[in-house]
Structure formats: structure tokens, C-alpha cells
Design a protein around this motif. Structure first.
Motif, PDB file in Angstrom:
ATOM      1  N   LEU A 244       0.856  -1.187   0.000  1.00 24.38           N
ATOM      2  CA  LEU A 244       0.000   0.000   0.000  1.00 24.38           C
ATOM      3  C   LEU A 244       0.890   1.234   0.000  1.00 24.38           C
ATOM      4  O   LEU A 244       1.852   1.309   0.774  1.00 24.38           O
ATOM      5  CB  LEU A 244      -0.928  -0.005   1.209  1.00 24.38           C
ATOM      6  N   GLU A 245       0.519   2.166  -0.891  1.00 27.36           N
ATOM      7  CA  GLU A 245       1.358   3.342  -1.091  1.00 27.36           C
ATOM      8  C   GLU A 245       1.011   4.450  -0.104  1.00 27.36           C
ATOM      9  O   GLU A 245      -0.139   4.601   0.292  1.00 27.36           O
ATOM     10  CB  GLU A 245       1.154   3.865  -2.523  1.00 27.36           C
ATOM     11  N   HIS A 246       2.050   5.218   0.275  1.00 31.82           N
ATOM     12  CA  HIS A 246       1.864   6.410   1.104  1.00 31.82           C
ATOM     13  C   HIS A 246       2.768   7.513   0.570  1.00 31.82           C
ATOM     14  O   HIS A 246       3.588   7.272  -0.306  1.00 31.82           O
ATOM     15  CB  HIS A 246       2.163   6.078   2.570  1.00 31.82           C
ATOM     16  N   SER A 279       8.768  -1.217  -6.720  1.00 34.30           N
ATOM     17  CA  SER A 279       8.745  -0.254  -7.821  1.00 34.30           C
ATOM     18  C   SER A 279       7.330   0.319  -7.993  1.00 34.30           C
ATOM     19  O   SER A 279       7.151   1.518  -8.206  1.00 34.30           O
ATOM     20  CB  SER A 279       9.202  -0.974  -9.098  1.00 34.30           C
ATOM     21  N   HIS A 280       6.322  -0.554  -7.873  1.00 34.08           N
ATOM     22  CA  HIS A 280       4.922  -0.134  -8.010  1.00 34.08           C
ATOM     23  C   HIS A 280       4.547   0.889  -6.935  1.00 34.08           C
ATOM     24  O   HIS A 280       4.059   1.975  -7.242  1.00 34.08           O
ATOM     25  CB  HIS A 280       4.023  -1.370  -7.920  1.00 34.08           C
ATOM     26  N   GLU A 281       4.787   0.537  -5.685  1.00 35.24           N
ATOM     27  CA  GLU A 281       4.359   1.427  -4.593  1.00 35.24           C
ATOM     28  C   GLU A 281       5.144   2.744  -4.630  1.00 35.24           C
ATOM     29  O   GLU A 281       4.621   3.799  -4.299  1.00 35.24           O
ATOM     30  CB  GLU A 281       4.529   0.740  -3.231  1.00 35.24           C
ATOM     31  N   TYR A 282       6.403   2.672  -5.042  1.00 35.53           N
ATOM     32  CA  TYR A 282       7.238   3.872  -5.112  1.00 35.53           C
ATOM     33  C   TYR A 282       6.727   4.820  -6.200  1.00 35.53           C
ATOM     34  O   TYR A 282       6.679   6.041  -5.991  1.00 35.53           O
ATOM     35  CB  TYR A 282       8.682   3.451  -5.380  1.00 35.53           C
ATOM     36  N   PHE A 283       6.321   4.268  -7.337  1.00 38.01           N
ATOM     37  CA  PHE A 283       5.795   5.090  -8.444  1.00 38.01           C
ATOM     38  C   PHE A 283       4.550   5.856  -7.983  1.00 38.01           C
ATOM     39  O   PHE A 283       4.273   6.964  -8.423  1.00 38.01           O
ATOM     40  CB  PHE A 283       5.461   4.178  -9.632  1.00 38.01           C
ATOM     41  N   HIS A 284       3.799   5.236  -7.077  1.00 36.72           N
ATOM     42  CA  HIS A 284       2.596   5.883  -6.526  1.00 36.72           C
ATOM     43  C   HIS A 284       2.936   7.142  -5.719  1.00 36.72           C
ATOM     44  O   HIS A 284       2.059   7.972  -5.510  1.00 36.72           O
ATOM     45  CB  HIS A 284       1.865   4.923  -5.597  1.00 36.72           C
ATOM     46  N   ALA A 285       4.191   7.261  -5.246  1.00 34.76           N
ATOM     47  CA  ALA A 285       4.547   8.483  -4.494  1.00 34.76           C
ATOM     48  C   ALA A 285       4.271   9.708  -5.368  1.00 34.76           C
ATOM     49  O   ALA A 285       3.962  10.782  -4.859  1.00 34.76           O
ATOM     50  CB  ALA A 285       6.004   8.436  -4.051  1.00 34.76           C
ATOM     51  N   PHE A 313      -4.256   5.668 -12.500  1.00 37.10           N
ATOM     52  CA  PHE A 313      -3.451   5.628 -11.278  1.00 37.10           C
ATOM     53  C   PHE A 313      -2.930   4.223 -10.974  1.00 37.10           C
ATOM     54  O   PHE A 313      -1.799   4.073 -10.519  1.00 37.10           O
ATOM     55  CB  PHE A 313      -4.257   6.224 -10.122  1.00 37.10           C
ATOM     56  N   GLU A 314      -3.709   3.195 -11.239  1.00 34.81           N
ATOM     57  CA  GLU A 314      -3.226   1.828 -10.999  1.00 34.81           C
ATOM     58  C   GLU A 314      -2.680   1.174 -12.267  1.00 34.81           C
ATOM     59  O   GLU A 314      -1.688   0.447 -12.212  1.00 34.81           O
ATOM     60  CB  GLU A 314      -4.340   0.963 -10.403  1.00 34.81           C
ATOM     61  N   GLY A 315      -3.340   1.429 -13.415  1.00 37.73           N
ATOM     62  CA  GLY A 315      -2.906   0.790 -14.665  1.00 37.73           C
ATOM     63  C   GLY A 315      -1.564   1.329 -15.126  1.00 37.73           C
ATOM     64  O   GLY A 315      -0.639   0.557 -15.423  1.00 37.73           O
ATOM     65  N   TYR A 383      -8.754  -2.954 -13.582  1.00 34.26           N
ATOM     66  CA  TYR A 383      -8.154  -1.709 -14.089  1.00 34.26           C
ATOM     67  C   TYR A 383      -6.640  -1.706 -13.886  1.00 34.26           C
ATOM     68  O   TYR A 383      -5.937  -0.905 -14.471  1.00 34.26           O
ATOM     69  CB  TYR A 383      -8.818  -0.460 -13.482  1.00 34.26           C
ATOM     70  N   TYR A 384      -6.127  -2.600 -13.062  1.00 29.68           N
ATOM     71  CA  TYR A 384      -4.676  -2.776 -12.987  1.00 29.68           C
ATOM     72  C   TYR A 384      -4.180  -3.454 -14.272  1.00 29.68           C
ATOM     73  O   TYR A 384      -3.287  -2.957 -14.939  1.00 29.68           O
ATOM     74  CB  TYR A 384      -4.304  -3.716 -11.825  1.00 29.68           C
ATOM     75  N   GLN A 385      -4.761  -4.633 -14.556  1.00 26.30           N
ATOM     76  CA  GLN A 385      -4.221  -5.460 -15.636  1.00 26.30           C
ATOM     77  C   GLN A 385      -4.492  -4.877 -17.013  1.00 26.30           C
ATOM     78  O   GLN A 385      -3.576  -4.698 -17.807  1.00 26.30           O
ATOM     79  CB  GLN A 385      -4.808  -6.874 -15.528  1.00 26.30           C
TER      80      GLN A 385
HETATM   81 ZN    ZN Z   1      -1.125   0.358  -6.871  1.00 28.92          ZN
END
Ligand code: ZN
Length: 598
Positions: A244-246, A279-285, A313-315, A383-385
Motif C-alpha cells: 500500500l502506497e503512502h 517499484s509499483h508502490e514507489y511510483f505511486h509516491a 493511477f493503478e494501470g 483496471y490494474y491489468q
Molecule cells: Zn497500486
């Protein structure tokens, strides 16, 4: 930090880890004299489901100038205390035994919490500064515990932290226990990998790989990084996975076997997937924590906030998570194409992509994506995939049509400059118009098909100018060239039983009348076992019929099942440069060395 004299103060006492209870106290110097309201969020950013965190709160008591006063409950997550002109002390217990990254957890081995589960917000004080003290209880094992969080440490009080406002307080999760902490810098910014327990692994290698991933992303959006420090807060569990991103940290769960051992020469699939998660959660920063949908920047955490943009945002984040691994040199081109072919196959094997658009999938996340059931593969597309494939298609299209002068990178940079940096919410039509403005292309037809349509994207065609050949084959094509039959069932195998988990729309199993939940007993009189079921169902002649015996809710029945030939839903990608320019375009896209290998 510019502190006003009276921050809202929270204390969290770890007195009862065996009961999984956090004892929380909120001290408020200037309550609303007409009766202060306190409210707990119902959902957490990054996970779009009403979770009603308030269900774990009990034993709430309030003191006004040290005298008990009544508390009235207004709705499921809001409390009002009796009018008080002086300091209010509100205390309550929070039960925390949720093993995910979304809530709170406490036992004698470790503790973790999101502020959204622990801290009721004093309404009207959202913008006030906050202070958090964590107080260890008496148990001897607690005395060696350390605390990891990206909240600002108090200059002179230990285990005490400061936050500029309520939003920051609840967006900095806290990990506690006998931690392992590994430090590194990315573009000069301090980063930390924190594990909740001591673990075996080559963490020098992990930090070196994370440094490459983080530095690449900071440079992609442009220095400086939007945070002064960053932490990957990781719980390591035998069966765990999640993230989970923060704003300045990620909460992660991974398996002990995800880390490489010292001296291990190769990159395992487990480790690759751990790096992909980071990498995924970091990109969300950037993408969702700061570049936010307008719907989230206006709304609250107590009710659903609707947007058709979760695919952005997720894709797009899912597209970049693996792409950054190859571009930063952490994985090879072959490894990346393997990951990409798996992502493509997952979408092609989901019939729901012809039933639900990406815009619908985003909007309905509150009632669909987080509530999967046996019909999900037929009714929905993630919406991710699919979002990641749309991002891939958009990137390849922009690159090709602009003769490789523009790419999705330029769109993301513009999104950061025009929306993220100035904290301007992204409106529902803004991403599409920005992509058109940045690329100079008319992308109306593309977006109509990709976001508001259910047809497949022309990915094979789009990959060709990059020297990549895409082929679709049957899932079991490699098993036996002559015998690859298809039933359209997804199975769950336990020690002894084989149960149907999903039946695909218009498949042989659906036409035969088999359903999710049926326990398979025999195929043509041969007993079904977890070890032989694949052979029984896939090594047959297409169009041949078998009698299938199964139990449905305890009653035996049999049906004829006619096998079909496996449909080509499994994707493979291979490099096949027809011209020199194919290689250079791929090298530009994947960040490969632009010297063609001999
Ligand atoms: Zn995500």
C-alpha cells in the motif's frame, strides 16, 4: 517545523499485545465548546472499499478538565462529546489483528498500524499540527522494540513524532518490533528498507537494486524527489503478499523466500516480483499520492469517492513498475518480455474484458473489484491489468506516431508538472486532453476503444515496429502437441479434492452445466485427483465427450462434457528485428544500451 503552541496530541500505549489492543489517547486543548465531534475514516487511500475501521474501536471515554463527560455516538464512525471549555482527553481501545497492509496489527512479535485505523479526527482540527507518542508497556520483550515511520521525530522526546496535519498523521504508517533496518541513498535522498524481523538475505544486493529503481523514478519525474526521506516498511510472512502506497513510505508484505541469499548468482521470480512490488508502490509516491484524481482531493475518507480514472493511477503504475526494472538495469530484456507476456495472458484469459469497460471498472471498484466472486472473470476486467496494457499501447502508439520524439514519459512528466506539483486534482477528462496536447496527436479514437470500449487493443501490430513478435497459443500448448483440450474451468486443488472455482462464459463446462463450487469426482469413470486432473481434462481429442461426475452441495450428479480445442489465449513475445531501426526503437523504449549486441 513551525509548530503552534497546542498541537493535537495522540498517545498509543502498547500494554496488551496478547489481546491485540492498542490503547489510544487523544489530548485536545481547544475543543469545540458546543460539543467536539471525532470521526474515524471508513476507507484508506489506495484500497477502494468501505472497510468501517470503527468496528474495532471500543471502551471510549472522555474527560473534560479531568472530569468524566458523556459521549454520544452520532453514526457508525462519529462521536460527539458533551460541551467542554477546557482540555479534553479522549481514550479508547483499538483491536488490531489484521494481517494486511490496510489496517492494524499487534502481537508479542511485532506491531503495525495505519493512522486511519487508530486516530479519530477531531473535526475542525484537520489542519492543526499533530504529535504522536508511542509508549511501550511493561512486557520485557517490548523493551527491545524499535519504531519505524516517516513521521518527523520530535527534537527532544524519544518515541515521539510530529505531523503537519491530520492527513500526514494518517498517511505515515508505523512498524514496530525487533526490526532490521537497511539504509541507502537515491539521488542523495535517504531511503530505508525496514523488516519487522531479522531475516536471512543479501540485503546489500537488495538495497543496490532498490537504489537503481528509486533513482530512475526520481529522474523520470525530475529532481528533486517530492519527499525528504522514504521508507519501505515490510512485514515478512510465510504466506503474505501485498503493498500500500503512502506519501513518503510504502507498507509491504512479502515472503522470507523473496529475498536473495548471499552469493546467489541469479534473479529468482520471487525476488523479481518483490522488486516489482517496491517499484509499483514507489511510483505511486507521484502517481496517486500527489497526482490525484480531483474526486479524491475534494472528498473525504468517510464515504465512497467515484472516479473513472483508476486505470490511470493503478494501470499506468502497473505498466511502469516492471518497465522501470528493465530500464534501470535490474532485470534483462528477456526477463521483462517474460513479465509482459504474463500480463498480456492474464487479460486475454479474462472474458470479462468484453463485458466491462475500463471506465466502468474504475468507477465500480467500490462494489466490484474488491468484492470478487465466482462470476468475476466473466463480468469484470481489472483496471490494474487492462490499465497496464492500455498504458503500453498508448506509449507504443505515441512513440511510433511521433517518430520517437515523444512518449508516455512526457505525458507523465507533464501530469506531474501541471497537476501533481501544484496539488491540482486531475479532472475526469484531463488525462486524455493532456496526452493529446503533449503528443500533438488526435487520440480520441484510441481512448474511445481503450477506455470506453471492450474490444481488444491491436497490441501485436503496435509491438511490431519495436522488433517484438507477439503470438497467442493454447495454455497447454507445450504439454502435448496433439492433445490440448479446453473445458473453461478454473480449479482449486486441495490435498484431496478438486473444486471448480470459476466457469468461463460460453465454455464447454458452462454448456455442460458445471458450476463454481462443484467438486469433481470422476471423468469417464476415472477418479479425479489433484495430481491427475490436468491430464484428464487436457489430454483428450477436441470434440470428444466425457461423462463428468461431481458433487454440488453434497449431491452427486453427472453430465456429458464435450471438450473443445484450446483457444489461443496464452501470449508469448519474442525478439524479431526485421530492420535495424526496430532494434533502436526497442532500445529507446526499454532503456537498453543502444549498441546492437552481436
Ligand atoms: Zn497500486
Amino acid at each position: 517545523m513551525n509548530q503552534t503552541p497546542h498541537p493535537v496530541r495522540y498517545q498509543v500505549l502498547l500494554q496488551s499485545p496478547h489481546a491485540h489492543l492498542f490503547q489510544v489517547t487523544c489530548i485536545l486543548s481547544h475543543p469545540n465548546p458546543n460539543g467536539q465531534l471525532f470521526q474515524l475514516p471508513s476507507w484508506i487511500l489506495g484500497s477502494y472499499l468501505i472497510r468501517d475501521f470503527a468496528k474495532h474501536i471500543d471502551n471510549m471515554q472522555a474527560l473534560c478538565d479531568q472530569i468524566p463527560i458523556p459521549i454520544e455516538k452520532i453514526d457508525k464512525h462519529t462521536w460527539r462529546i458533551a460541551p467542554c471549555q477546557k482540555q479534553v482527553v479522549l481514550s479508547y481501545n483499538v483491536y488490531g489483528f489484521d494481517p494486511s497492509v490496510r489496517m492494524a496489527y499487534l502481537d508479542q512479535f511485532s506491531g503495525f498500524f495505519n493512522g486511519t485505523s487508530l486516530f479519530v479526527c477531531p473535526i475542525g482540527h484537520e489542519k492543526s499540527p499533530y504529535e504522536l507518542s508511542i509508549i511501550k508497556g511493561d512486557a520485557p520483550y517490548l523493551q527491545t522494540w524499535e519504531i519505524a515511520t516517516t513521521l518527523t521525530p520530535h527534537p527532544n522526546q524519544t518515541d515521539t513524532y510530529q505531523a503537519a496535519n491530520y492527513e500526514e498523521l494518517v498517511d505515515c504508517p508505523v512498524l514496530m518490533g525487533n526490526l532490521s533496518q537497511y539504509k541507502y541513498e537515491a539521488t542523495g535522498v535517504p531511503h530505508q528498507l525496514v523488516l519487522d524481523k531479522k531475516r536471512v538475505g543479501d540485503f546489500k544486493r537488495v538495497c543496490s537494486d532498490l537504489e537503481k529503481i528509486c533513482s530512475y523514478q526520481i529522474k523520470l519525474f525530475g529532481e528533486p524527489a517530492p519527499f525528504s526521506h522514504y521508507a519501505f516498511l515490510t512485514r515478512v510472512e510465510e504466506d503474505g503478499y501485498g503493498g500500500l502506497e503512502h506519501q513518503s513510505s510504502s507498507a509491504l508484505i512479502c515472503k522470507p523466500s523473496d529475498f536473495p541469499l548471499p552469493g546467489e548468482p541469479t534473479l529468482s521470480e520471487h525476488y523479481r516480483s518483490f522488486l516489482g512490488l517496491c517499484s509499483h508502490e514507489y511510483f505511486h509516491a507521484w502517481n496517486v499520492k500527489r497526482i490525484r484524481p480531483l474526486a479524491f482531493s475534494q472528498g473525504s475518507l468517510t464515504q465512497e469517492q467515484y472516479t473513472t480514472l483508476l486505470w490511470v493511477f493503478e494501470g499506468i503504475t502497473s505498466y511502469y513498475d516492471d518497465l522501470v526494472l528493465v530500464r534501470s538495469g535490474v532485470i534483462s530484456e528477456t526477463s521483462y518480455l517474460d513479465l509482459l507476456s504474463k500480463s498480456l495472458s492474464r487479460v486475454y484469459q479474462t472474458p470479462g474484458r468484453h463485458n466491462q469497460t475500463l471506465a466502468q471498472s474504475s468507477f465500480d471498484t467500490w462494489v466490484k473489484f474488491y468484492k470478487p466472486d465466482e462470476n468475476t472473470p466473466n463480468a469484470q476486467i481489472s483496471y490494474y491489468q487492462k490499465g497496464a496494457l492500455v498504458a503500453l499501447a498508448l506509449d507504443l502508439l505515441i512513440r511510433t506516431k511521433t517518430h520517437h520524439t515523444k512518449s508516455l514519459d512526457d505525458v507523465m512528466k507533464a501530469l506531474w508538472q501541471q497537476y501533481g506539483k501544484p496539488s491540482r486534482g486531475v479532472g475526469e477528462a484531463d488525462f486524455e486532453s493532456l496526452a493529446q496536447a503533449v503528443s500533438g496527436l488526435d487520440l480520441t479514437g484510441f481512448f474511445n476503444q481503450a477506455i470506453r470500449g471492450t474490444e481488444d487493443l491491436p497490441l501485436a501490430e503496435l509491438l511490431k515496429p519495436f522488433g517484438i513478435r507477439m503470438e497467442l497459443k493454447g495454455e497447454h500448448a507445450q504439454l502435448d502437441l496433439l492433445k490440448q483440450t479446453y473445458t473453461g474451468m478454473r480449479l482449486r486443488k486441495s490435498d484431496h479434492d478438486v473444486t471448480i472455482q470459476h466457469v468461463m462464459m460460453d465454455s464447454p463446462a458452462m454448456h455442460a452445466g458445471l458450476s463454481a463450487g462443484d467438486i469433481l469426482i470422476a471423468v469417464d469413470g476415472r477418479r479425479v485427483k489433484p495430481a491427475n486432473v490436468d491430464q484428464l481434462l487436457h489430454r483428450n481429442l477436441p470434440n470428444s465427450t466425457a461423462t463428468v461426475h461431481a458433487f454440488r452441495r453434497g449431491e452427486l450428479f453427472s453430465v456429458p462434457l464435450t471438450f473443445a480445442k484450446e483457444p489461443p489465449l496464452s501470449c508469448s513475445l519474442s525478439v524479431e528485428d526485421s530492420t535495424e531501426s526496430d532494434f533502436y526503437h526497442r532500445a529507446l523504449w526499454l532503456g537498453l544500451s543502444q549498441v546492437k549486441p552481436k
